[in-house]
Design an enzyme around this catalytic site. Structure first.
Site, PDB file in Angstrom:
ATOM      1  N   PHE A  26     -47.662  13.847  15.385  1.00  0.00           N
ATOM      2  CA  PHE A  26     -47.349  13.638  16.724  1.00  0.00           C
ATOM      3  C   PHE A  26     -46.173  14.532  17.114  1.00  0.00           C
ATOM      4  O   PHE A  26     -45.316  14.922  16.509  1.00  0.00           O
ATOM      5  CB  PHE A  26     -46.625  11.954  16.836  1.00  0.00           C
ATOM      6  CG  PHE A  26     -46.719  11.095  18.122  1.00  0.00           C
ATOM      7  CD1 PHE A  26     -45.892  11.607  19.238  1.00  0.00           C
ATOM      8  CD2 PHE A  26     -47.469  10.188  18.168  1.00  0.00           C
ATOM      9  CE1 PHE A  26     -46.028  10.837  20.373  1.00  0.00           C
ATOM     10  CE2 PHE A  26     -47.691   9.398  19.155  1.00  0.00           C
ATOM     11  CZ  PHE A  26     -46.796   9.754  20.367  1.00  0.00           C
ATOM     12  N   HIS A  92     -40.041   1.302  21.687  1.00  0.00           N
ATOM     13  CA  HIS A  92     -40.794   1.540  20.425  1.00  0.00           C
ATOM     14  C   HIS A  92     -40.194   2.757  19.735  1.00  0.00           C
ATOM     15  O   HIS A  92     -40.050   2.878  18.551  1.00  0.00           O
ATOM     16  CB  HIS A  92     -42.206   2.437  20.811  1.00  0.00           C
ATOM     17  CG  HIS A  92     -43.117   2.467  19.900  1.00  0.00           C
ATOM     18  ND1 HIS A  92     -43.969   3.755  19.429  1.00  0.00           N
ATOM     19  CD2 HIS A  92     -43.647   1.717  18.783  1.00  0.00           C
ATOM     20  CE1 HIS A  92     -44.514   3.489  18.449  1.00  0.00           C
ATOM     21  NE2 HIS A  92     -44.402   2.231  17.810  1.00  0.00           N
TER      22      HIS A  92
HETATM   23  N1  LIG Z   1     -44.041   8.257  19.570  1.00  0.00           N
HETATM   24  C1  LIG Z   1     -43.946   8.897  18.383  1.00  0.00           C
HETATM   25  C2  LIG Z   1     -44.628   8.328  17.455  1.00  0.00           C
HETATM   26  N2  LIG Z   1     -45.378   7.199  17.391  1.00  0.00           N
HETATM   27  C3  LIG Z   1     -46.338   7.127  16.534  1.00  0.00           C
HETATM   28  C4  LIG Z   1     -45.933   6.419  15.219  1.00  0.00           C
HETATM   29  O1  LIG Z   1     -45.108   7.374  14.412  1.00  0.00           O
HETATM   30  C5  LIG Z   1     -46.859   5.888  14.495  1.00  0.00           C
HETATM   31  O2  LIG Z   1     -47.939   7.203  13.889  1.00  0.00           O
HETATM   32  C6  LIG Z   1     -47.978   4.720  15.136  1.00  0.00           C
HETATM   33  O3  LIG Z   1     -46.996   3.922  15.460  1.00  0.00           O
HETATM   34  C7  LIG Z   1     -48.945   4.480  14.243  1.00  0.00           C
HETATM   35  O4  LIG Z   1     -48.368   3.552  13.178  1.00  0.00           O
HETATM   36  N3  LIG Z   1     -44.665   9.237  16.404  1.00  0.00           N
HETATM   37  C8  LIG Z   1     -43.971  10.294  16.130  1.00  0.00           C
HETATM   38  O5  LIG Z   1     -43.738  11.008  15.228  1.00  0.00           O
HETATM   39  N4  LIG Z   1     -43.386  10.627  17.181  1.00  0.00           N
HETATM   40  C9  LIG Z   1     -42.958   9.962  18.505  1.00  0.00           C
HETATM   41  O6  LIG Z   1     -42.385  10.489  19.419  1.00  0.00           O
HETATM   42  C1  LIG Z   2     -41.246   7.173  20.217  1.00  0.00           C
HETATM   43  C2  LIG Z   2     -42.354   6.693  20.692  1.00  0.00           C
HETATM   44  O1  LIG Z   2     -42.991   5.806  20.137  1.00  0.00           O
HETATM   45  C3  LIG Z   2     -42.554   6.736  22.144  1.00  0.00           C
HETATM   46  O2  LIG Z   2     -42.612   8.300  22.335  1.00  0.00           O
HETATM   47  C4  LIG Z   2     -43.584   6.221  22.787  1.00  0.00           C
HETATM   48  O3  LIG Z   2     -43.630   6.175  24.123  1.00  0.00           O
HETATM   49  P1  LIG Z   2     -43.217   4.753  24.963  1.00  0.00           P
HETATM   50  O4  LIG Z   2     -42.243   4.056  24.776  1.00  0.00           O
HETATM   51  O5  LIG Z   2     -43.354   5.229  26.467  1.00  0.00           O
HETATM   52  O6  LIG Z   2     -44.696   4.069  24.771  1.00  0.00           O
END
Ligand SMILES: Nc1c(NC[C@H](O)[C@H](O)[C@H](O)CO)[nH]c(=O)[nH]c1=O
Ligand SMILES: CC(=O)[C@@H](O)COP(=O)(O)O
Length: 157
Positions: A26, A92
């Site tokens: 990500f 999140h």
């Molecule tokens: N929003 C970001 C994520 N979100 C995904 C989660 O880490 C995870 O892969 C998902 O929830 C499935 O379990 N991950 C990042 O590394 N950076 C982000 O900004």
């Molecule tokens: C860190 C995250 O999970 C974030 O990038 C997800 O974005 P959102 O809060 O707008 O769904």
């Protein structure tokens, strides 16, 4: 004051040091720079690139379980975790950051080998870019040197 014994690890890799790296895909454009910085730091301080293994995971939330697998495999002297969690529009971000930081710390305590937290947690992409090889340095590189130092320190204990 009486002379006391002081332990400290240097940043020259021991012969044959093996390092695992867990990288979260990500925000890949950022994490590629963190991964490159970690590898650069390791190789510049004596780790053979043949002794570095990286594993890509979907996101930061998947780092702890993968780091645990590496740390408990007996194949690595240290594990470096790199990722980029950038705040979005919901809460999140907070849940991901909390679980990843707690999870990575737990893996180190449970496995007994150095597990480095190179996951940048930022409010915006600009802050992430600054910490992935521009004006605020490279957190991956920093973790590489800390990994070498911690391996050398723990071996003295
Ligand atoms: N929003 C970001 C994520 N979100 C995904 C989660 O880490 C995870 O892969 C998902 O929830 C499935 O379990 N991950 C990042 O590394 N950076 C982000 O900004
Ligand atoms: C860190 C995250 O999970 C974030 O990038 C997800 O974005 P959102 O809060 O707008 O769904």
């Amino acid at each position: 004051m009486k002379e006391i014994k002081v332990l400290e690890g240097n940043v020259v890799a021991k012969e044959g040091m093996k390092v695992g790296i867990v990288a979260a895909r990500f925000n890949e454009i950022i994490v590629n720079k963190l991964l490159g910085g970690a590898v650069d730091g390791l190789v510049r301080h004596g780790v053979s690139d043949d002794n570095i293994t990286a594993a890509w995971v979907p996101g930061a939330f998947e780092i702890p379980i993968t780091a645990a697998k590496m740390a408990n495999s007996g194949k690595y002297d240290a594990v470096i975790c790199v990722g980029a969690v950038i705040r979005g529009d919901t809460t999140h971000y907070d849940y991901v950051c909390n679980e990843v930081s707690k999870g990575v710390a737990q893996v180190g305590l449970q496995s007994g080998i150095p597990v480095l937290f190179g996951v940048i947690t930022t409010e915006n992409i600009e802050q992430a870019i600054a910490r992935a090889g521009s004006k605020a340095g490279n957190k991956g590189y920093d973790c590489a040197l800390s990994a070498i130092e911690m391996v050398n320190l723990l071996e003295q204990m």
